[in-house]
Design an enzyme around this catalytic site. Structure first.
Site, PDB file in Angstrom:
ATOM      1  N   ARG A 158     -16.294   1.118   5.922  1.00 26.76           N
ATOM      2  CA  ARG A 158     -16.230   1.930   7.148  1.00 26.76           C
ATOM      3  C   ARG A 158     -17.462   2.828   7.294  1.00 26.76           C
ATOM      4  O   ARG A 158     -17.396   3.918   7.856  1.00 26.76           O
ATOM      5  CB  ARG A 158     -14.956   2.770   7.217  1.00 26.76           C
ATOM      6  N   GLU A 179      -1.948  -0.855   0.379  1.00 25.07           N
ATOM      7  CA  GLU A 179      -2.854  -1.924   0.787  1.00 25.07           C
ATOM      8  C   GLU A 179      -3.335  -2.743  -0.410  1.00 25.07           C
ATOM      9  O   GLU A 179      -4.515  -3.040  -0.546  1.00 25.07           O
ATOM     10  CB  GLU A 179      -4.034  -1.356   1.575  1.00 25.07           C
ATOM     11  N   ASP A 190      -3.276   5.948  11.029  1.00 20.53           N
ATOM     12  CA  ASP A 190      -4.554   5.722  10.363  1.00 20.53           C
ATOM     13  C   ASP A 190      -5.749   6.183  11.187  1.00 20.53           C
ATOM     14  O   ASP A 190      -6.474   5.334  11.731  1.00 20.53           O
ATOM     15  CB  ASP A 190      -4.704   4.223  10.038  1.00 20.53           C
ATOM     16  N   GLU A 212     -14.539   5.075  12.192  1.00 18.68           N
ATOM     17  CA  GLU A 212     -13.997   3.722  12.077  1.00 18.68           C
ATOM     18  C   GLU A 212     -13.285   3.278  13.356  1.00 18.68           C
ATOM     19  O   GLU A 212     -13.406   2.126  13.772  1.00 18.68           O
ATOM     20  CB  GLU A 212     -13.009   3.687  10.895  1.00 18.68           C
TER      21      GLU A 212
HETATM   22  C1  BDP Z   1      -8.133   2.469   6.641  1.00 21.53           C
HETATM   23  C2  BDP Z   1      -9.359   1.649   6.455  1.00 21.53           C
HETATM   24  C3  BDP Z   1      -9.480   1.019   5.108  1.00 21.53           C
HETATM   25  C4  BDP Z   1      -9.195   2.066   4.038  1.00 21.53           C
HETATM   26  C5  BDP Z   1      -7.845   2.686   4.269  1.00 21.53           C
HETATM   27  C6  BDP Z   1      -7.571   3.862   3.354  1.00 21.53           C
HETATM   28  O1  BDP Z   1      -9.367   0.642   7.449  1.00 21.53           O
HETATM   29  O2  BDP Z   1     -10.767   0.495   5.003  1.00 21.53           O
HETATM   30  O3  BDP Z   1      -9.256   1.509   2.780  1.00 21.53           O
HETATM   31  O4  BDP Z   1      -7.765   3.212   5.547  1.00 21.53           O
HETATM   32  O5  BDP Z   1      -7.645   4.981   3.826  1.00 21.53           O
HETATM   33  O6  BDP Z   1      -8.452   3.393   7.624  1.00 21.53           O
HETATM   34  O7  BDP Z   1      -7.267   3.676   2.184  1.00 21.53           O
END
Ligand code: BDP
Length: 718
Positions: A184, A307, A381, A409
């Site tokens: 990002r 994730e 997010d 982002e």
């Molecule tokens: C999201 C992003 C990702 C990050 C994730 C995070 O798309 O790349 O790894 O958050 O905060 O916003 O862990």
């Protein structure tokens, strides 16, 4: 006599000085220290001054160097150094390092370690300015504040300022991978040249630390939350130690993102179970090793069970078990764990917006003293607009720290001019009602609401190897605003923008007002042309570049757009009231009532909390469909307006920066138009409604917008 000579040198030097409109590339950020204008009488008074500043410690040396550099730039020549008071002298330091300051017997008890005071005083019959603190670092912060007064053309007569940070840990989070890619990141590669560290210490690292110190940032997490365990190996610890050495005089401590499964990956263990004695011992040994290498190491940032990242739940343990194990390892050294609340399960069918709350609230009070739970500003997010995260106010016995995203982002990457100050301010000023009216998010974060012993704020950095650091000139303002708000979450984003514009571009009042006005509306414009009325998460899949309201399918529903907008022939919006996911119930009752009721929900959050028919009557009187089209169009119009305004400022600043901003605004207009057209084309295909009168139809077919692909868009996760 000396004073007269110095005045003569200063006059000569100032005639040789570069005019303000010379080429600039943005490298100097807001620390440009260009000559103060003629009208700046106070600054000229300084020409007869001396600087009284010790340089016995690295921080003192940095303070003195910054004052010399700043005063030389602003006034035309560096002031002579002196040990004694003289008319107009600036005297900086701590009572223990400065006999002159000690003589004043100043009351500094309330300033703590990082606070300072700046005061006009009389010493030995001379009018002087005193910058005093308990510790060297406070004096450095005070020196930057004093320079800011000069840079922004404020009076330096009769000063009586006292400042201490309201938040203890003010940290940047770099999402930088060890291979130089920044997740990002839109400002080029990582500024950390891991390959050449520790031997090559790029001078840029010092400028990075100066810039951070100038706004009070006191910590930096060097690597991505999607962490590589390698960063904890001796080779990388030495590299991190070199950076820590460079940053130390500026009060910036180094932290690392820790991969939860590191005991397996680099420790050779079979498990990373936080209750396993061998695993606990491994982390204790690792912490000891780190502190031998970096004695003032700040601690760990952890993304766990989110994730796809490993975490304690892989072993049936809780987030508290995981965080406490690391906290125990760091505690003997004074280190901190920043444990992220950005979690949502792989299988969980529940509304993603509810999951962090459900996971963490039951753990309130179970974390060790040196753990902070780091919470994103909103529950999804980093969207252009989200209501404040329901965790704020809901964990009175666990210090919660704010996580803002500085890198854009979801807000147009580096080319869109979007000043994030109003977004941060909006969240911080939101009332959680956790302890009655006035329980703002700012009071949760600064600890005053629940009496947190430790407080923090994190900002996901927008810094890269680009010459201008942030990918665009205006993105520097977001780094700046983040730092200022971390120091004092109650500051106004407008006043922050004003000081930034004066320092970064020029001090002419009309210019400043024009640019600040433009900045202040820019975030609302982005909301309008991307996700108006509470819509969210409609960006292109994975890379998040441009519109993708049609995104569906793939590995999980909550990574699609259709999951969030829920548009059908009948209506649009995510029902988070009692008839839907009931996410509203996670807020304190007055907030839950406000958001949950169509009569009272702020229109900005309408489709975040409610599913309504296309003909729902909005506050303007327009039916929802028309209101959507109106707002998409209004967002594009605002950008067009910014372009015109900016073009009209040609000649007011250096041509180089003016031209780049102008070119980026042209990109922004094109992309805002694309967002509007593609979104309208898509939602029209769902609603089946005609375009309201007076609005231009999208020039291309929906299929065209859907066919666009950007396999090499910058910043993707990988
Ligand atoms: C999201 C992003 C990702 C990050 C994730 C995070 O798309 O790349 O790894 O958050 O905060 O916003 O862990």
């Amino acid at each position: 006599m000396l004073g007269v000579m110095w005045l003569a040198i200063a006059c000569l030097a100032s005639t040789l000085y570069m005019p303000a409109a010379s080429a600039e590339d943005g490298y100097e950020l807001w620390l440009r220290y260009r000559p103060a204008g003629d009208a700046h009488v106070d600054a000229y008074r300084m020409r007869a001054s001396r600087l009284v500043a010790a340089a016995a410690t690295p921080t003192q040396a940095a303070t003195r160097a910054e004052l010399l550099r700043g005063l030389e730039g602003l006034l035309g020549a560096p002031p002579p150094l002196s040990e004694a008071a003289a008319e107009g002298a600036v005297i900086v330091g701590t009572p223990s390092a400065s006999p002159l300051i000690a003589r004043l017997g100043l009351e500094t008890g309330d300033l703590g370690r990082e606070g300072y005071l700046i005061r006009s005083a009389v010493i030995d019959g001379h009018a002087v300015t005193v910058i005093a603190a308990n510790e060297d670092i406070g004096a450095l912060y005070g020196a930057f504040h004093f320079l800011r007064l000069l840079q922004t053309g404020q009076s330096i007569e009769r000063l009586d300022l006292r400042e201490a940070p309201r938040v203890k840990l003010r940290v940047l989070n770099h999402w930088d991978n060890l291979d130089g890619h920044v997740e990002r990141g839109y400002a080029g590669a990582s500024i950390w040249d891991w390959h050449k560290l520790p031997d090559w210490r790029d001078p840029r690292y010092t400028d990075y630390a100066r810039a951070n110190a100038s706004i009070g940032i006191n910590g930096t997490v060097l690597n991505n939350v999607n962490a590589d365990a390698l960063v904890l190996t001796p080779m990388y610890l030495e590299k991190a130690a070199a950076l820590a050495d460079v940053f130390r005089p500026f009060g910036v401590r180094v932290y690392l993102s820790a991969r939860f499964s590191a005991p397996i990956e680099i420790g050779g263990l079979e498990t990373a179970d936080p209750l396993d004695p061998q695993v606990r011992r491994w982390w204790r040994d690792k912490a000891d090793e780190i502190y031998r290498t970096i004695p003032d190491f700040g601690g760990f940032l952890v993304k766990a069970n989110s994730e796809g990242q490993p975490g304690p739940q892989d072993y049936g343990r809780s987030h508290a078990d995981g965080a406490n194990m690391l906290a125990e390892a760091l505690a003997p050294h004074g280190g901190t764990v920043m444990w992220r609340a950005f979690v949502y399960s792989d299988e969980e069918p529940d509304d993603r917006a509810k999951q962090a709350y459900n996971e963490f609230v039951p753990l309130d009070g179970e974390f060790r003293d040196n753990v902070l739970v780091q919470v994103k500003n909103g529950a999804i997010d980093f969207q252009p607009r989200e209501p404040f995260h329901p965790l704020f106010g809901a964990m009175p016995d666990t210090p919660l720290m704010m996580e803002f995203q500085i890198t854009k982002e979801y807000l147009g990457f580096a080319t869109h001019l979007v000043y994030l100050g109003p977004m941060y301010e909006e969240v911080l000023a939101a009332d959680t009602y956790a302890a009655g009216e006035g329980s703002t998010v700012a009071k949760v974060v600064d600890g005053s609401l629940h009496g947190y012993a430790v407080t923090g704020m994190a900002g996901v950095a927008n810094i890269g190897a680009d010459r201008n650091w942030s990918g665009s000139h205006f993105d520097q303002a977001n780094w700046y605003a983040y730092g200022r708000l971390a120091w004092d979450p109650r500051l106004s984003s407008r006043s922050i923008a004003e000081e930034w514009v004066r320092m970064t571009f020029a001090g002419d009042d009309a210019f400043v007002a024009t640019v600040v006005d433009m900045m202040m509306g820019s975030r609302e414009a982005a909301v309008d042309y991307m996700t108006p009325l509470g819509l969210h998460h409609l960006m292109g899949r994975d890379h998040h570049y441009g519109p993708g309201p049609w995104v569906e399918g793939g590995p999980r529903a909550d990574w699609t757009s259709v999951y969030y907008h829920r548009a059908t022939r009948a209506g649009i919006g995510f029902d988070r009231t009692a008839s839907g996911s009931n996410a509203v119930a996670q807020y304190a009752p007055p907030v839950a009532r406000e958001f949950g009721d169509l009569e009272t929900v702020p229109e900005a959050f309408l489709l975040w909390f409610h599913h309504v028919p296309w003909d729902y009557r909005t506050q303007s009187g327009r039916p929802l469909w028309e209101e959507l089209v109106h707002r998409y169009t209004r967002g594009v119009d605002y950008v067009r307006g910014m372009r015109e305004t900016w073009n009209g400022l040609e000649g007011d600043i250096d041509a180089e920066r003016h031209a780049q901003v102008a070119a980026f605004l042209a990109i922004q207009e094109k992309e805002a138009q694309w967002w509007r057209d593609a979104s309208i084309a898509y939602f029209q295909s769902i609603s089946g409604l005609p375009l309201p009168d007076g609005y231009a139809p999208p020039p291309r077919s929906l299929q065209y917008y859907q066919s666009l692909e950007f396999p090499h868009a910058p910043g993707s996760g990988r």
